[in-house]
Design an enzyme around this catalytic site. Structure first.
Site, PDB file in Angstrom:
ATOM      1  N   ASP A 386      -0.373   7.481  -0.447  1.00  0.00           N
ATOM      2  CA  ASP A 386       0.410   8.529  -1.078  1.00  0.00           C
ATOM      3  C   ASP A 386      -0.385   9.835  -1.140  1.00  0.00           C
ATOM      4  O   ASP A 386      -1.515   9.864  -1.653  1.00  0.00           O
ATOM      5  CB  ASP A 386       0.801   8.079  -2.494  1.00  0.00           C
ATOM      6  CG  ASP A 386       1.776   9.026  -3.166  1.00  0.00           C
ATOM      7  OD1 ASP A 386       2.930   9.095  -2.713  1.00  0.00           O
ATOM      8  OD2 ASP A 386       1.369   9.695  -4.138  1.00  0.00           O
ATOM      9  N   GLU A 415       0.893   9.541   4.243  1.00  0.00           N
ATOM     10  CA  GLU A 415       2.125  10.163   3.749  1.00  0.00           C
ATOM     11  C   GLU A 415       1.788  11.607   3.359  1.00  0.00           C
ATOM     12  O   GLU A 415       1.585  11.923   2.191  1.00  0.00           O
ATOM     13  CB  GLU A 415       2.690   9.376   2.558  1.00  0.00           C
ATOM     14  CG  GLU A 415       4.036   9.883   2.058  1.00  0.00           C
ATOM     15  CD  GLU A 415       3.935  10.826   0.855  1.00  0.00           C
ATOM     16  OE1 GLU A 415       4.937  11.493   0.549  1.00  0.00           O
ATOM     17  OE2 GLU A 415       2.866  10.896   0.211  1.00  0.00           O
TER      18      GLU A 415
END
Length: 666
Positions: A386, A415
């Site tokens: 993330d 990401e």
């Protein structure tokens, strides 16, 4: 001591990234083609080799090996070496003048014009005695004897026997094996290639929240419940399930529905607000079950041919045990409070960030490495990371290298939706897959330019795009207004343009309602609440998705990344491209429409040469979405795409005559 020095020049060795700072990426089972410009003053015959070895994991480490390079013209040299196993390899280039081979070419020219070569034969004899000494030390007694016998002939003077011996190609070849490499030049850097397992290059990802698997919007699901979803995901053809964070969720500043700042007692909070009294990054949310339940879920998925990808979000809820146990790991304001995460005007009141480069990093970084390795021990081999672009790049370079040193099979997906150079930097330092701008490319020219750059060197040497038409964070405007046709065409593009693609649960149901006009957030986002999913909702495109994934599995061309090539379509609303294996055993043409509202027709300019098809040859195409077969001939074809069938995918077959019948092969 040999006082001679070499003067061979080795430059422009490739592939390499940032002057060898980072490894290039390949996949196990491939070969690495190494090229270099190699030259020297004068007319010496040069010899060059690629030296290579595997260095990690330690149990698979090898000694240095060499493969000869081949001169391709204009001082370009080339060689391949095998990448048979997952891990890190090193390679470099070495070159030297082959003095005896050079002597042979020169004496031949002199003999051809009738020159006396007695002195030259003595020079050759001296060289062969040196070769004999080196051969003897290497255990080549027979070759040493051969060199000494030839030297003796040379020393007797110029004779037909001596000249014939000098011109013997076998003698030259044998001498080359024992050349004087004290004058060899080695490239001044040892370069690296990281060899991934195939899952780093090929996979179809499906994201869902285990807490919503009971589908009533009220009851918190468990991993035991999530096991019942596995056949559904398998029926759609996905082989990777990505789970958002599965850890305890903080209560301080917990977000309510639709990102509300006020949470009620029944609100479940955002899974990315990690950490509570029940534990932190190594714990499982009690409402999901136990660590044993998670391991069982992973094993059940693996039994169906599905791998589990787990979210790694290195951030904390204010309730995370780290906050009390290691306050030195966090940034504090002058009043002593810990800074919450912000991206003005956005503020994430339920999250606090680490002080990545502060004095606590000496213990923080190893602890976060231990988090990754903890989940590896639970059976996870893929991590979706993330927001890596909000953490220091040196941290990721260190962590990924540490993990890959012992577990090269671990795959990391970045990401990061941020500036191009930052995204590329993350890929270079080790992330095997990357999120992309595909989600926002809505026109033919920009899509072709972006995917061409991303699937060809130098970018493809280090970056692989995992194409997602939606995520829990992103509902693109295109999907909000295009209906099922838009969902079909974007899925077709994602599934066929790249070898890795994914979608978030609800895509197959054409979920497209935004929280408000102009926002790319879902209304009633699953990030903040349990969802009541009706998997049989009318208008769903489940069969369409399943067919796309089946085609990907059945046709090897879709499982490779660097084989995308665009060709001309006469309609700007229709994109046309080829995916082909290097050996031509799988070759597929794709035409896809950008228009979700109207039928679009186009003349397609078929790349006959790339397909190995003669201009006057008849060949068969099998349209895989409709299962229709046709015979094509010539350099053009016609296609009609509709909102119901916005993509055409043709497997291309050439005919051949056999003794029994007129058959075909792929």
């Amino acid at each position: 001591m040999n006082e001679r020095i070499g003067s061979t020049v080795i430059e422009n060795v490739r592939p390499q990234l940032d002057a060898g700072r980072w490894p290039v990426k390949r996949v196990e089972g491939e070969t690495l083609t190494v090229k270099a410009d190699i030259f020297k003053e004068g007319h010496d015959v040069l010899v060059a080799v690629v030296r290579w070895r595997q260095v990690t994991p330690k149990e698979q480490a090898t000694e240095w090996a060499e493969v000869p390079m081949v001169a391709k013209g204009n001082d370009l040299w080339e060689a391949d070496f095998p990448l048979s196993r997952n891990g890190r390899y090193e390679f470099t280039v070495e070159a030297w003048p082959d003095l005896f081979a050079t002597w042979v070419t020169e004496i031949k020219r002199k003999v051809d014009v009738g020159r006396d070569v007695k002195s030259e034969l003595l020079e050759g004899a001296a060289m062969l005695r040196g070769h004999a000494e080196r051969a003897q030390k290497a255990g080549g007694a027979d070759e040493a004897k051969r060199f000494l016998e030839a030297a003796a002939r040379f020393e007797k003077g110029m004779s037909p026997d001596a000249i014939a011996t000098a011109m013997d190609p076998g003698l030259t070849l044998a001498a080359s094996r024992h050349a004087d490499r004290s004058i060899a030049i080695r490239y001044d850097r040892v370069l690296e290639v990281f060899v991934d397992r195939d899952k780093a290059r090929y996979g179809s990802w499906y994201e869902f929240f285990p807490r919503s698997v009971l589908r009533d919007g009220r009851t918190h699901g468990t991993f035991r419940d999530a096991e019942k979803w596995l056949p559904y995901v398998q029926s759609l053809g996905f082989d990777v399930i990505y789970l958002p964070p599965i850890h305890p969720i903080g209560r301080t500043a917990r977000k309510g529905k639709n990102n509300s700042l006020t949470a009620g007692p029944e609100d479940v909070g955002s899974p990315w607000a990690i950490g509570a009294t029940e534990g932190g990054h190594k714990a499982v949310h009690p409402a999901l079950g136990t660590p044993e339940d998670f391991r069982r879920f992973v094993q059940a998925a693996n039994g169906l041919g599905i791998e589990i990808a787990l979210d790694i979000a290195f951030q904390c809820s204010p309730d995370h045990p780290y906050v009390k146990e290691h306050p030195e790991w966090f940034q504090h304001r002058p009043d002593g409070t810990i800074k919450t995460a912000e991206n003005p005007p956005k503020r994430y009141e339920d999250i606090v960030n680490f002080d990545w480069l502060g004095p606590g990093r000496k213990t923080l970084w190893p602890e976060l490495l231990s988090v990754v390795m903890h989940w590896v021990q639970q059976g996870v081999r893929i991590f979706r990371v993330d927001n890596p672009h909000t953490k220091p790049l040196p941290f990721w370079a260190w962590l990924i290298r540490e993990v890959h040193t012992v577990r090269p099979d671990i795959v990391f997906l970045s990401e990061a939706f941020t500036r191009p150079k930052v995204m590329k930097a993350l890929a270079r330092l080790g992330f095997q897959q990357s999120y992309s701008y595909f989600t926002w490319r809505n026109f033919k020219q920009e899509m072709e330019e972006y995917l061409t750059e991303s699937t060809t060197p130098p970018v493809s040497d280090f970056m692989r795009l995992n194409l997602w038409p939606n995520t829990p964070d992103i509902l693109p405007e295109f999907l909000q207004r295009s209906g099922p046709a838009g969902f079909r065409l974007r899925a077709a593009m994602a599934a066929t343009l790249s070898s890795v693609w994914g979608m978030y649960c609800g895509y197959e149901l054409c979920e497209g309602t935004p929280v408000k006009p102009g926002k790319e957030e879902y209304l009633d986002s699953e990030k903040y609440e349990l969802k009541a999913w009706d998997l049989d909702r009318p208008g769903n495109i489940r069969e369409y998705i399943a067919r796309l994934n089946a085609i990907r599995r059945e046709h090897r061309a879709f499982q490779l990344y660097e084989n995308l090539r665009f060709f001309k379509s006469d309609n700007e609303q229709v994109m046309f491209y080829l995916k082909r294996t290097p050996d031509g055993t799988s070759q597929v043409l794709v035409a896809v429409s950008f228009d979700p509202y109207h039928a679009q027709e186009s003349v397609l300019h078929v790349p006959l040469a790339a397909l190995g098809i003669h201009p006057d040859e008849t060949y068969q195409v099998h349209e895989l979405m409709t299962d229709e077969r046709s015979l094509w001939q010539g350099p053009t074809a016609h296609v009609r795409l509709t909102p119901e069938q916005p993509a055409a995918i043709w497997a291309v077959y050439r005919f051949r005559r056999s003794e029994q019948a007129f058959d075909y092969y792929e």
